[in-house]
Design a protein around this motif. Structure first.
Motif, PDB file in Angstrom:
ATOM      1  N   GLU A  82      -6.199 -26.880  33.303  1.00  0.00           N
ATOM      2  CA  GLU A  82      -5.958 -27.063  31.870  1.00  0.00           C
ATOM      3  C   GLU A  82      -7.163 -27.686  31.177  1.00  0.00           C
ATOM      4  O   GLU A  82      -7.329 -27.528  29.974  1.00  0.00           O
ATOM      5  CB  GLU A  82      -4.730 -27.957  31.666  1.00  0.00           C
ATOM      6  N   GLU A  83      -7.943 -28.391  31.934  1.00  0.00           N
ATOM      7  CA  GLU A  83      -9.139 -29.001  31.359  1.00  0.00           C
ATOM      8  C   GLU A  83     -10.213 -27.929  31.255  1.00  0.00           C
ATOM      9  O   GLU A  83     -11.032 -27.768  32.140  1.00  0.00           O
ATOM     10  CB  GLU A  83      -9.605 -30.127  32.273  1.00  0.00           C
ATOM     11  N   GLN A  84     -10.176 -27.194  30.154  1.00  0.00           N
ATOM     12  CA  GLN A  84     -11.102 -26.065  30.077  1.00  0.00           C
ATOM     13  C   GLN A  84     -12.547 -26.476  30.302  1.00  0.00           C
ATOM     14  O   GLN A  84     -13.323 -25.751  30.914  1.00  0.00           O
ATOM     15  CB  GLN A  84     -10.991 -25.374  28.714  1.00  0.00           C
ATOM     16  N   VAL A  85     -12.876 -27.662  29.809  1.00  0.00           N
ATOM     17  CA  VAL A  85     -14.261 -28.099  29.952  1.00  0.00           C
ATOM     18  C   VAL A  85     -14.676 -28.066  31.417  1.00  0.00           C
ATOM     19  O   VAL A  85     -15.731 -27.552  31.779  1.00  0.00           O
ATOM     20  CB  VAL A  85     -14.431 -29.527  29.399  1.00  0.00           C
ATOM     21  N   VAL A  86     -13.810 -28.596  32.255  1.00  0.00           N
ATOM     22  CA  VAL A  86     -14.110 -28.636  33.680  1.00  0.00           C
ATOM     23  C   VAL A  86     -14.302 -27.237  34.236  1.00  0.00           C
ATOM     24  O   VAL A  86     -15.302 -26.941  34.897  1.00  0.00           O
ATOM     25  CB  VAL A  86     -12.965 -29.340  34.450  1.00  0.00           C
ATOM     26  N   MET A  87     -13.337 -26.377  33.951  1.00  0.00           N
ATOM     27  CA  MET A  87     -13.413 -25.031  34.497  1.00  0.00           C
ATOM     28  C   MET A  87     -14.641 -24.284  33.989  1.00  0.00           C
ATOM     29  O   MET A  87     -15.296 -23.563  34.737  1.00  0.00           O
ATOM     30  CB  MET A  87     -12.144 -24.261  34.139  1.00  0.00           C
ATOM     31  N   MET A  88     -14.940 -24.462  32.711  1.00  0.00           N
ATOM     32  CA  MET A  88     -16.090 -23.759  32.158  1.00  0.00           C
ATOM     33  C   MET A  88     -17.363 -24.206  32.868  1.00  0.00           C
ATOM     34  O   MET A  88     -18.183 -23.374  33.251  1.00  0.00           O
ATOM     35  CB  MET A  88     -16.205 -24.056  30.659  1.00  0.00           C
ATOM     36  N   ARG A  89     -17.514 -25.494  33.027  1.00  0.00           N
ATOM     37  CA  ARG A  89     -18.687 -26.008  33.717  1.00  0.00           C
ATOM     38  C   ARG A  89     -18.771 -25.425  35.116  1.00  0.00           C
ATOM     39  O   ARG A  89     -19.813 -24.930  35.554  1.00  0.00           O
ATOM     40  CB  ARG A  89     -18.592 -27.535  33.825  1.00  0.00           C
ATOM     41  N   LEU A  90     -17.644 -25.485  35.783  1.00  0.00           N
ATOM     42  CA  LEU A  90     -17.595 -24.998  37.155  1.00  0.00           C
ATOM     43  C   LEU A  90     -18.047 -23.547  37.233  1.00  0.00           C
ATOM     44  O   LEU A  90     -18.914 -23.176  38.021  1.00  0.00           O
ATOM     45  CB  LEU A  90     -16.158 -25.126  37.666  1.00  0.00           C
ATOM     46  N   LEU A  91     -17.467 -22.719  36.386  1.00  0.00           N
ATOM     47  CA  LEU A  91     -17.798 -21.295  36.427  1.00  0.00           C
ATOM     48  C   LEU A  91     -19.268 -21.068  36.073  1.00  0.00           C
ATOM     49  O   LEU A  91     -19.952 -20.263  36.701  1.00  0.00           O
ATOM     50  CB  LEU A  91     -16.903 -20.522  35.459  1.00  0.00           C
ATOM     51  N   THR A  92     -19.720 -21.772  35.063  1.00  0.00           N
ATOM     52  CA  THR A  92     -21.088 -21.550  34.611  1.00  0.00           C
ATOM     53  C   THR A  92     -22.095 -21.958  35.677  1.00  0.00           C
ATOM     54  O   THR A  92     -23.124 -21.311  35.866  1.00  0.00           O
ATOM     55  CB  THR A  92     -21.346 -22.369  33.330  1.00  0.00           C
ATOM     56  N   GLU A  93     -21.762 -23.033  36.386  1.00  0.00           N
ATOM     57  CA  GLU A  93     -22.690 -23.525  37.403  1.00  0.00           C
ATOM     58  C   GLU A  93     -22.868 -22.589  38.588  1.00  0.00           C
ATOM     59  O   GLU A  93     -23.867 -22.631  39.280  1.00  0.00           O
ATOM     60  CB  GLU A  93     -22.177 -24.864  37.952  1.00  0.00           C
ATOM     61  N   MET A  94     -21.852 -21.783  38.830  1.00  0.00           N
ATOM     62  CA  MET A  94     -21.876 -21.008  40.068  1.00  0.00           C
ATOM     63  C   MET A  94     -23.000 -19.976  40.054  1.00  0.00           C
ATOM     64  O   MET A  94     -23.161 -19.236  39.101  1.00  0.00           O
ATOM     65  CB  MET A  94     -20.528 -20.331  40.263  1.00  0.00           C
ATOM     66  N   GLU A  95     -23.721 -19.919  41.141  1.00  0.00           N
ATOM     67  CA  GLU A  95     -24.829 -18.977  41.218  1.00  0.00           C
ATOM     68  C   GLU A  95     -24.484 -17.877  42.204  1.00  0.00           C
ATOM     69  O   GLU A  95     -24.016 -18.134  43.311  1.00  0.00           O
ATOM     70  CB  GLU A  95     -26.075 -19.711  41.673  1.00  0.00           C
ATOM     71  N   GLN A  96     -24.783 -16.681  41.783  1.00  0.00           N
ATOM     72  CA  GLN A  96     -24.368 -15.556  42.612  1.00  0.00           C
ATOM     73  C   GLN A  96     -25.303 -15.321  43.786  1.00  0.00           C
ATOM     74  O   GLN A  96     -26.503 -15.496  43.689  1.00  0.00           O
ATOM     75  CB  GLN A  96     -24.311 -14.291  41.752  1.00  0.00           C
TER      76      GLN A  96
END
Lengths: 337, 337
Positions: free
Chosen positions: A257-271
């Motif tokens: 629910e904490e979108q901020v957390v999820m957004m950071r997490l997703l953005t940080e991930m490197e393929q």
DNA sequence: ACTTAGCACTTGGGCATGTTGAGTGCTAAA
DNA sequence: TTTAGCACTCAACATGCCCAAGTGCTAAGT
């Protein structure tokens, strides 16, 4: 570690544990997988694997379960991506082709992905910064009220109401509109600021004040898109896997629910090379997610926005990776088309 | 049942059980609430209450817990709404006043409500049918592509792309637009269909075909608003109340994700005299929610859209009702302003 | 140098049994 | 109608026991 059989044993452990949820012992391994050796040999291998921190034993006399590091090894070096079934591919097409709206596309996408993987699916709104301006419209609602509408190539329409400091006319607005359109049509959103200032200075002097204000609004519009939002589906799947999350799924739900957390997490991930990124257990810095894994990939024209799946570390990585990749690819195609 | 003391006992049982989560016995009752009688008397009253199906005993030698019927009685006849604290009122104002967008308003509203109640909060998108047309705009993007934009009094902007069967001109579009505006401006969305047909027939003959198509699009626009969507927050609160949902919270999460179910549920609820409707346990027909209660109320100009809270049947009804009412009222004020 | 069989050892889970305490219903007296 | 007292019930907890699964180690086999 270069022992090939030990890797084979690790793979077997991961596979068995993933689908039985129970610590797997040496005996069970030998008869389920026909490795050509006895349980005693397996025990030695297991001891070696444990030495390296790839597996662990919950209790003295229980079987072994993979550690985060073990899963990591499995994902990076052992597993092969398992292709989707024909039925699944068909489902993706038929289900996503019905969507019209961008909202609808994303909504259907996450639902689909969560069903395919039996896990929680997440998708970020596509980043508009790489999209281009398709059209700009200024609507005079009242002498001092203007609705600013911008249509971008992704099909998304952004709008905002602007109240002017003084009255203006339909004519003036048309001039400004023409100036904006002339200089920004087809341009990338990222270039909007510079183009708009040019447009403002090139407007007739008496309209310049209005143009400046509206230009400002447009700039903001390019930024305020919903890139900072995301869509979720399948949270109910978390409940099904009770026991996978020892302390109950509370913290996980909170993180989601904490979108901020999820957004950071997703953005940080490197393929990685396969175009997918996987975060396993403690690799997710955020506290609530140390028992969870995330499989994600980019999508869209520049692959900047992310789509992914979240589940227990004990998940079927090959299948999940395949599903995420397939859905992301199809989603990209839809957005481009 | 008209025994006033028995009602008092029921109230005491409900209140104790709500905040202790444990079956409450006659002994515990007498010393926590200073009723002027002994435990034996309470026991007799409890027997009577059980006779009427208002409370039940999980085991032979455990205390009693309220039944759905007991909660119903409590809500309808016993409890008084507990006013919010000053701090809570202030929180509502400061938090909601920062919102700009309608999306943002609703998002903040549910988050707030879920925090106030420690439960799951739900809000339907406001029903546009009772909103009025503020403006209509037709934008020619290409000779055969028109963007239809409708702005309604709630501030919401609806738009849709329409592809025409044959090319049209900017001029023709202006005529149609003028006709539409003349006949629909300020009109309720619900009257849109009839008004549009009039407008179409009153348009210049050569533009009539285009007008018909665009009018059609507008009609749909009035319907497709997001009234069939809802916003959720606080699902993590479900996890906290483990034990309240015997079979785990899975079914509840599923119901929440099934928007259709939730929308039906909310729409069906009829408000009582206090302007709030409460559904308790089995009163929710849907299977997954038989252990859950919903407290909801209407908001907006006609109070047609619903906002509410979902939690375990064992919830603090007075506080929850107060919170829902307060938030709904403030939300209405924001939307009107 | 690996692999294997055998064996002693550990330990969580299941089961049967005993104990405790909260809570009830009933009866008889106030 | 209320109250005290008492016999009774039963979930929860504790205890003790055994069992099965699984390990690590050692010694023999290839």
């Amino acid at each position: 570690m270069s022992e090939p059989r030990q890797l084979e044993v690790l793979r077997a452990i991961v596979e068995d544990y993933v689908h039985s949820r129970e610590p797997v012992g040496s005996k069970a391994l030998v008869d389920r997988h026909h490795l050509g050796v006895s349980s005693a040999t397996i025990r030695n291998d297991m001891a070696a694997l444990e030495e390296e921190g790839l597996i662990a034993a919950p209790h003295t006399s229980a079987g072994r379960i993979p550690t985060d590091k073990g899963y990591r090894m499995f994902v990076d070096r052992i597993s092969a991506v398992k292709p989707l079934s024909a039925a699944e591919r068909r489902a993706i097409h038929t289900f996503l082709d019905q969507a019209d709206d961008l909202d609808d596309v994303l909504d259907r996408t996450v639902r689909l992905l969560s069903q395919l993987t039996n896990q929680v699916a997440v998708v970020q709104y596509p980043q508009l910064t790489s999209a281009a301006v398709r059209h700009i419209e200024l609507v005079l609602l009242a002498p001092r009220q203007v609705l600013v509408v911008m249509i971008v190539t992704t099909g998304k329409v952004e709008q905002r109401m602007v109240t002017l400091p003084e009255e203006t006319t339909e004519d003036a607005l048309q001039h400004v509109r023409a100036a904006f359109l002339a200089s920004t049509s087809g341009a990338l959103l990222s270039r909007l600021p510079e183009l708009l200032t040019t447009a403002v200075t090139s407007a007739p002097p008496q309209d310049r004040a209005v143009a400046a204000i509206l230009g400002n609004a447009l700039e903001q519009l390019a930024g305020i898109g919903r890139e900072d939002r995301m869509v979720l589906a399948g949270t109910a799947n978390l409940a099904r896997s009770t026991g996978d999350f020892p302390l109950s799924i509370g913290p996980v739900l909170e993180a989601l629910e904490e979108q901020v957390v999820m957004m950071r997490l997703l953005t940080e991930m490197e393929q990685d090379a396969r175009g997918v990124s996987v975060r396993i257990g403690h690799e997710n810095r955020y506290g609530g997610l140390t028992e969870a894994s995330v499989v994600a990939t980019g999508y869209g024209p520049d692959e900047l926005a992310k789509i992914g799946v979240l589940g227990p570390t004990r998940m079927d990585y090959p299948t999940t990776i395949a599903a995420v990749r397939a859905v992301a690819r199809y989603l990209s195609r839809i957005l481009a088309g």
